[in-house]
Design a protein around this motif. Structure first.
Motif, mmCIF file in Angstrom:
data_model
loop_
_atom_site.group_PDB
_atom_site.id
_atom_site.type_symbol
_atom_site.label_atom_id
_atom_site.label_comp_id
_atom_site.label_asym_id
_atom_site.label_seq_id
_atom_site.Cartn_x
_atom_site.Cartn_y
_atom_site.Cartn_z
ATOM 1 N N ILE A 219 -13.973 6.536 -15.559
ATOM 2 C CA ILE A 219 -12.609 6.824 -15.092
ATOM 3 C C ILE A 219 -12.081 8.096 -15.754
ATOM 4 N N GLU B 238 -10.866 11.396 -13.810
ATOM 5 C CA GLU B 238 -9.521 11.918 -14.042
ATOM 6 C C GLU B 238 -9.557 13.408 -14.358
ATOM 7 N N SER C 74 -9.940 15.419 -11.259
ATOM 8 C CA SER C 74 -8.812 15.370 -10.330
ATOM 9 C C SER C 74 -7.956 16.632 -10.380
ATOM 10 N N MET D 284 -12.248 -4.016 -8.408
ATOM 11 C CA MET D 284 -11.404 -2.914 -7.939
ATOM 12 C C MET D 284 -10.534 -3.392 -6.789
ATOM 13 N N SER E 140 -6.934 -2.187 -4.316
ATOM 14 C CA SER E 140 -6.080 -1.063 -3.929
ATOM 15 C C SER E 140 -4.763 -1.585 -3.369
ATOM 16 N N LEU F 36 -6.300 0.860 -7.623
ATOM 17 C CA LEU F 36 -6.091 2.164 -7.000
ATOM 18 C C LEU F 36 -4.728 2.127 -6.332
ATOM 19 N N MET G 148 -5.444 3.819 -11.408
ATOM 20 C CA MET G 148 -5.526 5.196 -10.904
ATOM 21 C C MET G 148 -4.267 5.448 -10.078
ATOM 22 N N SER H 296 -3.124 6.791 -14.867
ATOM 23 C CA SER H 296 -2.959 8.226 -14.639
ATOM 24 C C SER H 296 -1.569 8.674 -15.079
#
Length: 225
Positions: A70, A74, A77, A104, A106, A124, A142, A164
């Motif tokens: 991760i 990042e 990104s 995971m 979202s 996500l 994220m 993030s």
């Protein structure tokens, strides 16, 4: 004459995109630091700011943890045209402890909603003010945490909370609750993680994870037969 330290990150172009070779003999935290420096350079703007390019990360004989993956994603990104398509380790899965894995999901955790999970979770999306994400393991987002996040909810003091954008109303790890939310630096834009130290919650940039939690890396390495 002193020994010249070889590069931790080597970049090569191919017909399919770019290969990033991460030196497996260097500490991963040092490799991340060098990778960040190279991605932030402006003298290679014809590559960094050009058309979309596929990126393959070659790890040599190193395996990485999910938080380390991760952290790499990042860093990339900041260059929207560089798209990571694959991680590769020589002769073995690139991720440590694949059998236990990480789930995971979202979506957005909205005000009044509570997302609970057993084990580690990667979200996500965002946790909005008034929303709660809770897990018995670690939490990776994220996106933004602007609500409440509770990792290690059954007492795991080694769990972490990473995002993030880390601007929560409250953080909890095991039974420890964070200080008031005015401690969180609104100017900080890098991915950060929260962890327990001396029975208090501290926050660091993501690339410091391998330095602060070397014990986790050791335990994961020793799970392999």
């Amino acid at each position: 004459m002193g020994k010249v330290l070889k590069q931790g990150v080597t970049i090569k172009g191919t017909k399919d995109g770019l290969l990033f070779f991460l030196d497996d003999s260097r500490p991963f935290s040092a490799v991340l630091k060098e990778l960040k420096y190279k991605l932030e350079q402006n003298n290679a703007s014809h590559i960094w700011d050009g058309p979309e390019m596929k990126v393959k990360i070659k790890l040599g004989q190193r395996q990485i943890s999910k938080p380390e993956e991760i952290a790499v994603r990042e860093l990339f990104s900041i260059r929207k045209n560089l798209i990571i398509h694959e991680f590769e380790s020589e002769g073995m899965p690139y991720l440590l402890d694949r059998e236990s894995g990480i789930e995971m999901l979202s979506g957005t955790v909205r005000s009044g909603q509570v997302l609970t999970h057993t084990g580690d979770i990667l979200l996500l999306g965002d946790v909005n003010p008034g929303g709660t994400i809770q897990s018995t393991g670690s939490i990776y987002v994220m996106g933004a945490i602007r609500g409440l996040a509770h990792a290690g909810s059954k007492g795991d003091e080694t769990a972490i909370i990473a995002a993030s954008i880390l601007r929560p109303t409250q953080l909890r790890i095991a039974d420890v609750i964070s200080r008031p939310p005015d401690q969180w630096d609104e100017s900080e834009v890098n991915m950060r993680f929260a962890y327990l130290v001396n029975n208090q919650i501290a926050v660091e940039k993501m690339h410091h994870l391998s330095r602060i939690r070397p014990d986790q890396e050791w335990k994961e390495n020793n799970k392999r037969p």
